[in-house]
Scaffold this motif. Structure first.
Motif, PDB file in Angstrom:
ATOM      1  N   GLU A 198       1.261  -1.006   0.234  1.00  0.00           N
ATOM      2  CA  GLU A 198      -0.132  -0.174  -0.125  1.00  0.00           C
ATOM      3  C   GLU A 198       0.717   1.197   0.220  1.00  0.00           C
ATOM      4  O   GLU A 198       0.732   2.200  -0.804  1.00  0.00           O
ATOM      5  N   SER A 199       2.109   1.310   0.635  1.00  0.00           N
ATOM      6  CA  SER A 199       2.601   2.419   1.064  1.00  0.00           C
ATOM      7  C   SER A 199       3.869   1.982   1.176  1.00  0.00           C
ATOM      8  O   SER A 199       4.239   0.846   2.443  1.00  0.00           O
ATOM      9  N   TYR A 200       5.047   2.611   1.569  1.00  0.00           N
ATOM     10  CA  TYR A 200       6.495   2.512   2.224  1.00  0.00           C
ATOM     11  C   TYR A 200       6.857   3.553   3.093  1.00  0.00           C
ATOM     12  O   TYR A 200       6.570   4.718   2.286  1.00  0.00           O
ATOM     13  N   GLU A 201       7.691   3.654   4.313  1.00  0.00           N
ATOM     14  CA  GLU A 201       7.826   4.637   4.624  1.00  0.00           C
ATOM     15  C   GLU A 201       9.749   4.160   5.095  1.00  0.00           C
ATOM     16  O   GLU A 201       9.606   3.994   5.024  1.00  0.00           O
ATOM     17  N   ASN A 202      10.940   5.642   4.940  1.00  0.00           N
ATOM     18  CA  ASN A 202      12.148   5.748   5.053  1.00  0.00           C
ATOM     19  C   ASN A 202      11.948   6.185   6.817  1.00  0.00           C
ATOM     20  O   ASN A 202      12.592   7.288   6.682  1.00  0.00           O
ATOM     21  N   LEU A 203      11.718   5.726   7.319  1.00  0.00           N
ATOM     22  CA  LEU A 203      12.325   5.450   9.045  1.00  0.00           C
ATOM     23  C   LEU A 203      13.772   6.764   9.535  1.00  0.00           C
ATOM     24  O   LEU A 203      13.631   7.418   9.715  1.00  0.00           O
ATOM     25  N   ASP A 204      14.508   6.037   8.570  1.00  0.00           N
ATOM     26  CA  ASP A 204      15.770   6.587   9.201  1.00  0.00           C
ATOM     27  C   ASP A 204      16.676   4.897   7.785  1.00  0.00           C
ATOM     28  O   ASP A 204      16.314   5.053   6.937  1.00  0.00           O
ATOM     29  N   GLU A 205      18.078   5.964   7.554  1.00  0.00           N
ATOM     30  CA  GLU A 205      19.367   4.808   6.773  1.00  0.00           C
ATOM     31  C   GLU A 205      18.746   3.408   6.487  1.00  0.00           C
ATOM     32  O   GLU A 205      19.258   2.943   5.310  1.00  0.00           O
TER      33      GLU A 205
ATOM     34  N   TYR B 243      21.836 -14.309  -6.108  1.00  0.00           N
ATOM     35  CA  TYR B 243      22.828 -13.184  -5.123  1.00  0.00           C
ATOM     36  C   TYR B 243      22.476 -11.437  -5.458  1.00  0.00           C
ATOM     37  O   TYR B 243      23.059 -10.749  -4.782  1.00  0.00           O
ATOM     38  N   ARG B 244      21.810 -11.573  -6.537  1.00  0.00           N
ATOM     39  CA  ARG B 244      21.393  -9.961  -6.585  1.00  0.00           C
ATOM     40  C   ARG B 244      20.933  -9.137  -5.603  1.00  0.00           C
ATOM     41  O   ARG B 244      20.283  -8.069  -5.151  1.00  0.00           O
ATOM     42  N   ALA B 245      20.151 -10.191  -4.745  1.00  0.00           N
ATOM     43  CA  ALA B 245      19.378 -10.245  -3.533  1.00  0.00           C
ATOM     44  C   ALA B 245      20.457 -10.202  -1.908  1.00  0.00           C
ATOM     45  O   ALA B 245      19.708  -9.602  -0.635  1.00  0.00           O
ATOM     46  N   ALA B 246      21.367  -9.544  -2.185  1.00  0.00           N
ATOM     47  CA  ALA B 246      22.321 -10.324  -0.918  1.00  0.00           C
ATOM     48  C   ALA B 246      21.937  -9.401  -0.231  1.00  0.00           C
ATOM     49  O   ALA B 246      21.845  -9.888   2.091  1.00  0.00           O
ATOM     50  N   VAL B 247      21.633  -8.214   0.247  1.00  0.00           N
ATOM     51  CA  VAL B 247      21.098  -7.423   0.941  1.00  0.00           C
ATOM     52  C   VAL B 247      19.785  -7.797   2.081  1.00  0.00           C
ATOM     53  O   VAL B 247      19.417  -7.240   2.845  1.00  0.00           O
ATOM     54  N   PHE B 248      18.727  -8.676   0.882  1.00  0.00           N
ATOM     55  CA  PHE B 248      18.092  -9.439   1.959  1.00  0.00           C
ATOM     56  C   PHE B 248      17.931 -10.299   2.816  1.00  0.00           C
ATOM     57  O   PHE B 248      17.716 -10.817   4.162  1.00  0.00           O
ATOM     58  N   SER B 249      19.297 -10.945   2.930  1.00  0.00           N
ATOM     59  CA  SER B 249      19.700 -11.843   3.494  1.00  0.00           C
ATOM     60  C   SER B 249      20.663 -11.501   4.673  1.00  0.00           C
ATOM     61  O   SER B 249      20.053 -12.210   5.587  1.00  0.00           O
ATOM     62  N   THR B 250      21.278  -9.965   4.811  1.00  0.00           N
ATOM     63  CA  THR B 250      21.576  -9.787   6.187  1.00  0.00           C
ATOM     64  C   THR B 250      20.363  -8.686   6.775  1.00  0.00           C
ATOM     65  O   THR B 250      20.972  -8.394   8.129  1.00  0.00           O
ATOM     66  N   ALA B 251      19.354  -8.649   5.952  1.00  0.00           N
ATOM     67  CA  ALA B 251      18.517  -7.630   7.246  1.00  0.00           C
ATOM     68  C   ALA B 251      17.808  -8.460   8.109  1.00  0.00           C
ATOM     69  O   ALA B 251      17.828  -9.238   8.004  1.00  0.00           O
ATOM     70  N   ASN B 252      17.627  -7.441   8.784  1.00  0.00           N
ATOM     71  CA  ASN B 252      16.979  -8.208  10.059  1.00  0.00           C
ATOM     72  C   ASN B 252      14.964  -7.725   9.988  1.00  0.00           C
ATOM     73  O   ASN B 252      14.698  -6.033   9.324  1.00  0.00           O
TER      74      ASN B 252
ATOM     75  N   GLU C 295      23.366  -2.440   6.153  1.00  0.00           N
ATOM     76  CA  GLU C 295      24.239  -0.785   5.828  1.00  0.00           C
ATOM     77  C   GLU C 295      22.997   0.230   5.120  1.00  0.00           C
ATOM     78  O   GLU C 295      22.162  -0.213   4.465  1.00  0.00           O
ATOM     79  N   PRO C 296      23.819   1.009   4.983  1.00  0.00           N
ATOM     80  CA  PRO C 296      22.595   2.009   4.281  1.00  0.00           C
ATOM     81  C   PRO C 296      22.169   1.914   3.011  1.00  0.00           C
ATOM     82  O   PRO C 296      23.015   0.914   1.493  1.00  0.00           O
ATOM     83  N   HIS C 297      21.137   1.258   2.824  1.00  0.00           N
ATOM     84  CA  HIS C 297      20.567   0.764   1.317  1.00  0.00           C
ATOM     85  C   HIS C 297      19.639   1.561   0.643  1.00  0.00           C
ATOM     86  O   HIS C 297      18.599   1.890   0.559  1.00  0.00           O
ATOM     87  N   ALA C 298      19.886   2.727  -0.022  1.00  0.00           N
ATOM     88  CA  ALA C 298      18.939   3.203  -0.653  1.00  0.00           C
ATOM     89  C   ALA C 298      18.099   3.001  -1.514  1.00  0.00           C
ATOM     90  O   ALA C 298      17.203   3.946  -1.808  1.00  0.00           O
ATOM     91  N   THR C 299      18.580   1.609  -2.837  1.00  0.00           N
ATOM     92  CA  THR C 299      17.772   2.012  -3.628  1.00  0.00           C
ATOM     93  C   THR C 299      17.075   0.518  -2.845  1.00  0.00           C
ATOM     94  O   THR C 299      16.424  -0.199  -3.478  1.00  0.00           O
ATOM     95  N   LEU C 300      16.190   0.003  -1.599  1.00  0.00           N
ATOM     96  CA  LEU C 300      15.721  -1.149  -1.648  1.00  0.00           C
ATOM     97  C   LEU C 300      14.264  -0.883  -2.097  1.00  0.00           C
ATOM     98  O   LEU C 300      13.907  -2.525  -2.917  1.00  0.00           O
TER      99      LEU C 300
END
Lengths: 517, 288
Positions: A92-99, A135-144, A159-164
């Motif tokens: 529905e929507s997203y919000e970037n709370l911090d970095e 492998y292109r989704a590596a950021v999602f394997s380390t996220a909480n 890490e900061p990931h501006a293009t999530l």
């Protein structure tokens, strides 16, 4: 004599009969069904022809998601619009709370094709899964992840990931019912308007409409996806009516379908670039690289050779993007100046064979490419164009891109989507940064490396745009790469096929409105 | 009565003899012209066969471009001429090499027999068990494309024909009295083979070779058509036919003319082989 003639006629007649059978068969079966089952409403079905073979329907692995999203089987949280900006789809929507923190809210009416609701919990399961698998989704394997309620989830990246959010548009981020799906490669349970009922790897996919679809009623009852690897056969299949719609038709074949009372042509520019890697280890002389770039008639190649199926490029991204070619200073086509440049750099034709030499060595370069779209045609044209300025070009054609990794080339031609999800950073980082995977020409510029590092951490979109422009400009001024053109994609359908439109991403073809009249 | 019957027979024989001779000389002249054209092709082409002109793609045949232009705007007629050089000279070279190798193996095997005969004939058996174009595709696929590799792939099976025929001819001949006599008068094996046996079997081998030219030309064109022969942008008939395949409905001349020229050339070489066989046939020749 008469007998022979009769015999010949008989043979010809029987051949004609056999030839006609293929087309009639399908219609016959269709009418039979409606007679026996006494179905009054005519079943709507169409056949979609493509040269792409599908090995697996599991959207999370490799690039397979492109197919499941293209054929309306799975969907992602966000979707790219025509200028590749993410907009909500299942979300529905997203919000970037911090970095590091993102809050995503889901639509509350979404159901999988098996009737199960899509919950925040299931979405998190998916993110963990494709984070592991792709492998292109590596950021999602380390996220909480944190599930706030049924429709709200929090993602915390390491890490900061501006293009999530852009990454969540990539088809690998398809949301499927992991618990219900036993064999994801054969039958993933997605949220799209169609469900696969029969799948033969690399050959065909039979689709049926999803009766539980969350966003309206799919117009087609059935759809058949057919892989026809040979372009000429694909074109003839559309002409004969064996298929109703053909995907990714080559430019020259488009001329055969100009009759608008019978066919509709849908063409769109994409970010799939024909690009050149200059091998900086073997082509050390910048003047030579510059001369080569000057001798390539990008405009002519796009307009005439490729019959408008490409748009000339300056940088890595099309003009429709804020950081596209119009923001860059490229080098103009000027073979005369290119010849002069070579002369000033000490290359002259002493032997009179039309090829320039320096220190007795003729200037001969290896142009290496693989078979993909119009690459061979462009190479042939480049070979002729470079010969005019005195450079001898040897062309080698491969079936895959291993040669690039091995570094065995002077110029490597490559065909790649530079921004599949509206994000420029991934391509630039992999291609232009020192020692990265796709930096085949061994380009290394400390300033470019520093700017790329900055780009990955920058959240402000205007500053990102400025960085992307600066990085491209530096690489162009070093003559490390050249971009020839962007492939325009053409889909051709029969006039009675509606609701299909080429999209710059190449993966939103089937939708709830796709139909045949 | 008898005399009346015999006369037309003689007449017929004479007439057919004249026909055979005439046909042979005529085809020989045509063949020589063809080979000559293929040699001087670079000096005959009206346009540069490799000069592309992307603004003049797929032009229909005209006065300037006799066979039209291809998808890169190159003159098809010039490319067909240049291609003749590749196709004909490659086929001729291939035939000559396989002829020499095959014949040598054949007469050595036939004359000496024993393990050497067994070895080569079993190899030939194995090679003959594969359809040659399939074997050619496999070999060219493994060692990679290119004209030389394509020729190698075809040459691999090409020699067996000559070896087989030469061997069987030598086998029947080596017990002949004139060979015995030559051997008794102290001729070396080498001299026996090449001075006394070879001249007696060369006729039939030459006929095979001539007929093979067309086959080899088709083989090379076939491999090039499949992309295993010549590399871009070299002009060769098979690859030209292939490059025009996507344009059959838009610009049929790109494929049509190289195909047509190739067909005519192969027919001429085959007819020449036929005529040569008739010409050398003792039943017709001896009567004169």
């Amino acid at each position: 004599m008469k007998n022979k003639l009769v015999a010949c006629l008989l043979v010809a007649l029987s051949l004609m009969l056999i030839g006609c059978m293929g087309a009639n068969e399908v219609e016959e079966i269709a009418t039979k069904v409606s007679h026996e089952g006494e179905v009054l409403v005519e079943e709507k079905s169409l056949t979609f022809g493509t040269t792409n073979a599908v090995a697996s329907l599991d959207p999370h692995i490799d690039w397979q998601g492109w197919f499941s999203v293209r054929y309306g089987v799975t969907e992602t949280l966000f979707k790219l619009d025509e200028s590749l900006v993410p907009e909500p789809w299942l979300a529905e929507s997203y919000e970037n709370l911090d970095e590091l923190t993102w809050k995503v809210t889901l639509k509350d009416n979404i159901r999988f094709s098996n009737g199960e609701p899509v919950t925040a919990h299931k979405v998190v399961e998916n993110m963990k899964h494709f984070g592991e698998e792709n492998y292109r989704a590596a950021v999602f394997s380390t996220a909480n992840y944190r599930v706030e309620d049924d429709v709200t989830l929090i993602i915390e990246t390491e890490e900061p990931h501006a293009t999530l959010i852009n990454d969540l548009c990539d088809p690998y981020a398809s949301i499927i019912d992991l618990d219900a799906t036993e064999d994801r490669s054969m039958n993933p349970v997605g949220t799209g308007p169609y469900v696969p009922v029969a799948f033969v790897a690399n050959e065909s996919i039979d689709l049926e409409k999803n009766t539980n679809y969350w966003n309206g009623t799919p117009q087609l009852d059935k759809a058949y996806i057919k892989t026809i690897p040979d372009m000429d056969t694909l074109v003839m299949a559309l002409q004969s009516g064996e298929i109703d719609i053909a995907h990714n038709i080559t430019a020259d074949a488009v001329d055969l379908f100009q009759d608008t009372s019978q066919y509709t042509i849908s063409q769109v520019g994409t970010s799939r670039a024909y690009m050149l890697y200059y091998n900086l280890d073997t082509l050390k002389d910048e003047a030579v690289r510059k001369a080569i770039s000057m001798a390539i008639d990008k405009e002519g190649i796009s307009t005439y050779l490729l019959n408008n199926s490409a748009t000339p490029a300056i940088g890595a991204f099309p003009d429709t993007m804020p950081y596209g070619g119009q923001q860059l200073d490229g080098i103009a086509y000027n073979p005369e100046a290119a010849r002069k440049l070579l002369e000033e750099a000490g290359y002259e034709d002493m032997s009179g064979d039309g090829i320039v030499e320096k220190d007795g060595e003729p200037l001969s370069i290896d142009l290496v490419l693989y078979r993909r779209l119009a690459q061979e045609d462009i190479a042939t044209e480049m070979q002729a164009a470079l010969k005019k300025i005195g450079i001898d070009v040897k062309v080698t054609v491969f079936d895959n891109t291993e040669y690039l990794k091995a570094g065995e080339f002077d110029i490597g031609m490559y065909c790649i989507v530079t921004t599949s999800t509206g994000d420029a950073a991934a391509f630039l980082n992999a291609t232009m940064r020192t020692d990265m995977d796709n930096n085949f020409g061994n380009y290394s510029n400390a300033k470019v490396d520093a700017l790329l590092e900055q780009l990955l951490r920058e959240f402000d979109s205007e500053k990102r745009t400025a960085l992307v422009i600066e990085i491209q400009q530096l690489a162009l001024e070093d003559y490390a790469y050249d971009f020839i053109g962007f492939n325009n994609m053409t889909m051709i359908m029969k006039e009675n096929v509606k609701g299909f439109k080429s999209h710059p991403t190449d993966y939103y073809q089937f939708n709830v409105d796709s139909t045949i009249q | 009565m008898d005399e009346v019957k015999i006369l037309p027979m003689e007449e017929k024989k004479k007439r057919s003899l004249n026909f055979v001779k005439l046909r042979f000389y005529l085809l020989m002249v045509i063949t020589i012209i063809l080979i000559f054209i293929s040699i001087v092709a670079p000096y005959m082409v009206p346009n540069d066969p490799y000069a592309t002109d992307i603004r003049g793609r797929n032009l229909p045949p005209s006065q300037e471009f006799l066979f039209g232009t291809d998808s890169h705007g190159r003159c098809v007629f010039s490319r067909v001429l240049i291609g003749a050089r590749t196709s004909i000279s490659a086929a001729l070279m291939l035939v000559i090499i396989t002829f020499v190798i095959g014949t040598t193996i054949g007469i050595v095997c036939g004359y000496y027999g024993g393990w050497i005969d067994n070895l080569f004939m079993r190899i030939a058996d194995i090679l003959l068990a594969f359809p040659d174009i399939i074997l050619g595709i496999a070999v060219a696929g493994i060692i990679g494309g290119g004209l030389f590799n394509a020729m190698l792939a075809l040459g691999l099976t090409g020699w067996t024909q000559y070896a087989r025929v030469a061997r069987s001819n030598v086998l029947t001949m080596k017990e002949d009295t004139f060979i015995q006599a030559a051997r008794l008068s102290g001729n070396s094996d080498l001299r026996l083979l090449f001075r006394h046996i070879l001249p007696n079997i060369i006729g039939v081998l030459v006929v095979i070779a001539t007929l093979q030219i067309g086959t080899m030309m088709m083989g090379i064109a076939g491999l090039s058509f499949l992309g295993l022969g010549v590399q871009v942008p070299q002009a060769e008939w098979g690859s030209m036919v292939n490059s025009g395949r996507s344009y059959l409905q838009i610009a049929p001349w790109i494929s049509l003319f190289p195909g047509l020229v190739m067909m005519v050339t192969i027919i001429i070489f085959n007819l020449f082989g036929d005529a040569l066989r008739d010409f050398l046939d003792p039943r017709i020749n001896n009567s004169s």
